[in-house]
Scaffold this active site. Structure first.
Site, PDB file in Angstrom:
ATOM      1  N   TYR A 198       0.822  -1.212   0.000  1.00  0.00           N
ATOM      2  CA  TYR A 198       0.000   0.000   0.000  1.00  0.00           C
ATOM      3  C   TYR A 198       0.857   1.263   0.000  1.00  0.00           C
ATOM      4  CZ  TYR A 198      -2.610   3.998   1.395  1.00  0.00           C
ATOM      5  OH  TYR A 198      -3.100   5.277   1.425  1.00  0.00           O
ATOM      6  N   HIS A 227       3.365  17.982   6.957  1.00  0.00           N
ATOM      7  CA  HIS A 227       2.288  17.340   6.208  1.00  0.00           C
ATOM      8  C   HIS A 227       1.341  18.432   5.717  1.00  0.00           C
ATOM      9  CE1 HIS A 227      -1.105  14.032   6.338  1.00  0.00           C
ATOM     10  NE2 HIS A 227      -0.583  14.148   5.134  1.00  0.00           N
ATOM     11  N   SER A 249      -4.734  13.224   7.282  1.00  0.00           N
ATOM     12  CA  SER A 249      -4.971  12.420   6.086  1.00  0.00           C
ATOM     13  C   SER A 249      -6.452  12.398   5.713  1.00  0.00           C
ATOM     14  CB  SER A 249      -4.479  10.996   6.335  1.00  0.00           C
ATOM     15  OG  SER A 249      -3.118  11.023   6.673  1.00  0.00           O
ATOM     16  N   ASP A 278       0.596  17.598  -0.362  1.00  0.00           N
ATOM     17  CA  ASP A 278       0.730  16.700   0.801  1.00  0.00           C
ATOM     18  C   ASP A 278       1.932  17.013   1.695  1.00  0.00           C
ATOM     19  OD1 ASP A 278      -0.493  14.387   2.091  1.00  0.00           O
ATOM     20  OD2 ASP A 278       1.280  13.252   1.537  1.00  0.00           O
ATOM     21  N   ALA A 375      -9.489   4.271  -1.637  1.00  0.00           N
ATOM     22  CA  ALA A 375      -8.990   4.069  -3.010  1.00  0.00           C
ATOM     23  C   ALA A 375      -8.300   5.346  -3.471  1.00  0.00           C
ATOM     24  CB  ALA A 375     -10.160   3.742  -3.935  1.00  0.00           C
ATOM     25  N   ARG A 376      -7.237   5.177  -4.240  1.00  0.00           N
ATOM     26  CA  ARG A 376      -6.447   6.363  -4.618  1.00  0.00           C
ATOM     27  C   ARG A 376      -6.018   6.315  -6.073  1.00  0.00           C
ATOM     28  NH1 ARG A 376      -4.217   9.771  -0.113  1.00  0.00           N
ATOM     29  NH2 ARG A 376      -5.234   8.956   1.734  1.00  0.00           N
TER      30      ARG A 376
END
Ligand code: GTP
Ligand code: SPV
Ligand code: MN
Length: 591
Positions: A198, A227, A249, A278, A375-376
């Protein structure tokens, strides 16, 4: 092969441990990419999508128990527990190497070990860091190709300068969650990741290097790894203010970084420039200001909820050269996800590879999702049409405002401004958010996530806070610090604020404050906007919603302040006294 002796020796040692059948040095060329794509398709690791509709796009599914970062299997391996601090999992380096070596041992038999040289930041910039990732996953190689500057140019630079590099070893091994470890050895400049496929666990340039190792180096070398998204807001006169924003996140960084000005205030002629979505590396320049670069080269974004209405900019970007992970696969080899562009497909294969129809329910009577909530997609940042022209500039961009934020159904108002840098550090250190699907764990539970760095700080968080406080003192014009909350809900659970592009209205207020153009209302928690200072032109939301959004409920805030005692206690004696002082100040103002 390489002339860099230390690199050659390290690759040899890792190969002796993992025993791959062959070793391939990645050069980053187009021909190599095509070769790898073919091989991944042949092996079933990736599926080539409909090239007419989605040119250059591929599809991948991770193992079912490998769909998000596993924070409980992520460790900071420093000689003492003290160095890892109160918030990190810790393992002594010797034990960590030994345990992971057992999982790595012989795990690449029958496989290829790829050597991926990559640079976080422009190749050759004095502020960039080089890493070498060894991996047995083509998916990882192709993702690193999108997410970082990689290949021959990086290796040549490393050889020419005979420089140091972060040693990143990744192996899929058995993809067994019980034999999975994400290990960081800051003192050795080394990362070992085994048993996962992942993103955040295996694209080692991202969270592992750019944040965990990066934050450790930042404290030592006097800069900050955060971040944060970075974006520029250009006003009609051409002046651009840059902001950096830390949200946990899956709390809206990608979306904010590329927003499109909403209809109602479009006449004002704002333009948005995307710098990063990010990670921000920030340092003080000779002008006494904070400057930020995005060390990445691509986006690893959340698919569910992304559609032409919420983020048209991103929807356009992901139509080509994108790798989709764990979304719904349709018969015509296109993709879909919940909250994506409709209509809902009548069938397809879900993220687990099973036949899917809308309306199916599982054994717990929950709907079966087509796409996993985490999901990305991986997309080159240059696909984004609002990309800044300063991406390759090693100085980066000067930051006018730092913004913290999270998902809070209650309590936190739409926006407030801290009184000064120290108070702003307190606001960041105490921020909290409802957990999302980006990490394994209970979704929705409110947890404190200081500066959105709880899972990513590579050293003792007390020292991290101290570093933040010290950085403020070194700047002659530090950014102002704000807090936002796009996620406040009404009694029936609906979002009070429309979010997405409309968030520009709040950014406009923030920038006016940075330029000292308007005053604000002082409250115990900070400054909030006067009601008419947020431009609501063309936005039809009830006036009472705006009241609710900006309301500071003192009773709730007293409770919040009280709960911070316990939170601060968990940091022990090393917590900087300035933060306790700020908490005492908040309590006093609330009385
Ligand atoms: P990471 O990549 O995990 O660090 O996340 P991120 O902070 O970049 O989050 P992202 O922008 O991908 O957003 C995550 C989810 O929040 C998506 O489902 C978005 O649709 C949703 N979201 C983003 N911005 C807003 C907003 O302003 N309001 C609301 N209600 N939802 C939002
Ligand atoms: C996050 O979880 O904050 C991400 C995705 O940005 S990952 O790269 O998986 O960490
Ligand atoms: Mn992130």
């Amino acid at each position: 092969m390489t002339k860099h002796k230390i690199l050659a020796k390290w690759v040899k040692e890792c190969a002796e441990l993992c025993k791959p059948d062959r070793i391939v040095w990645i050069d980053g060329s187009e021909a190599e990419k095509e070769r790898l794509e073919k091989e991944a398709a042949r092996a079933g690791e990736m599926i080539k999508l409909n090239q007419k509709k989605l040119p250059g796009c591929f599809y991948h599914r991770t193992a079912k128990n490998d769909v998000a970062r596993t924070e409980h299997l992520t460790f900071i391996c420093t000689p003492t527990k003290e160095e890892a601090g109160p918030t990190n999992n810790w393992m002594p380096p010797k034990d960590a190497y030994k345990k992971a070596a057992e999982y790595f041992k012989g795990s690449m038999r029958g496989r290829t070990m790829y050597v991926v040289p990559f640079s976080m930041g422009p190749v050759g910039s004095p502020f960039s860091k080089i890493g070498i990732e060894l991996t047995d996953s083509i998916y990882v190689v192709l993702n690193m190709r999108i997410m970082t500057r990689m290949g021959k140019a990086v290796l040549s630079f490393l050889e020419k300068t005979n420089g140091d590099f972060t040693r990143c070893l990744h192996g899929k091994a058995e993809l067994d969650i019980n034999k999975r470890l994400i290990l960081h050895f800051p003192q050795d400049n080394t990362i070992w990741s085994v048993g996962s496929g992942y993103g955040g666990n295996v694209l080692l340039g991202k969270k592992c290097l750019s944040l965990r190792i990066g934050s450790y180096l930042g404290e030592k070398e006097g800069w900050m790894a955060e971040h944060m998204l970075i974006m520029g807001i250009e006003d009609p006169t051409g002046r651009i203010d840059y902001i950096a924003a830390a949200f946990p996140s899956a709390c809206g960084k990608t979306n904010l970084a590329m927003l499109i000005p909403p209809q109602g205030i479009r006449r004002k002629g704002y333009r948005i420039w995307t710098v990063g979505d990010d990670i921000a590396w920030m340092r003080i320049d000779t002008d006494g200001r904070l400057w930020a670069v995005n060390p990445e080269y691509g986006l690893f974004g959340v698919a569910p909820g992304t559609n032409t209405k919420t983020n048209p900019n991103l929807m356009t970007a992901i139509q080509k050269n994108t790798i989709y992970t764990n979304v719904l696969l349709r018969k015509d080899k296109t993709v879909w996800w919940e909250g994506g562009d409709g209509p809902i497909p009548t069938d397809g294969w879900d993220w687990q590879g099973d036949k899917w129809r809308p309306g199916q329910i599982d054994e717990n009577r929950e709907p079966i999702l087509g796409a996993h909530p985490n999901a990305r997609f991986t997309v080159p940042i240059k696909n984004v049409s609002s990309i800044t022209n300063r991406l390759e500039h090693h100085h980066g961009v000067p930051i006018s405002a730092i913004i913290f934020g999270g998902r809070r159904a209650r309590l936190a108002p739409l926006v407030y401004e801290s009184f000064n840098w120290q108070h702003g550090v307190f606001v960041g250190a105490t921020m909290a958010s409802e957990r999302t699907a980006a990490q394994v764990g209970k979704i929705g539970e409110v947890r404190r996530d200081p500066m959105a760095m709880l899972p990513f700080c590579g050293y003792n968080m007390n020292d991290y806070f101290r570093h933040w406080l010290a950085m403020g003192g070194k700047m002659s014009s530090p950014p102002k610090i704000f807090h936002v909350n796009w996620f406040r809900k009404d009694e029936s659970g609906h979002f009070l604020w429309p979010g997405f592009g409309e968030n520009l209205r709040v950014l406009e207020w923030i920038i006016s404050r940075c330029r000292n153009e308007i005053d604000a209302e002082k409250t115990p928690i900070g400054y909030i906007p006067h009601e008419n200072d947020i431009d609501m032109t063309g936005l039809r939301i009830p006036r009472e919603n705006m009241h609710k959004l900006l309301n500071i409920n003192e009773k709730d805030w007293v409770e919040e302040a009280d709960s911070l005692d316990e939170f601060f206690a968990s940091f022990g004696k090393k917590l900087p006294k300035e933060l306790r002082h700020e908490l005492a100040g908040l309590k006093k103002r609330l009385k």
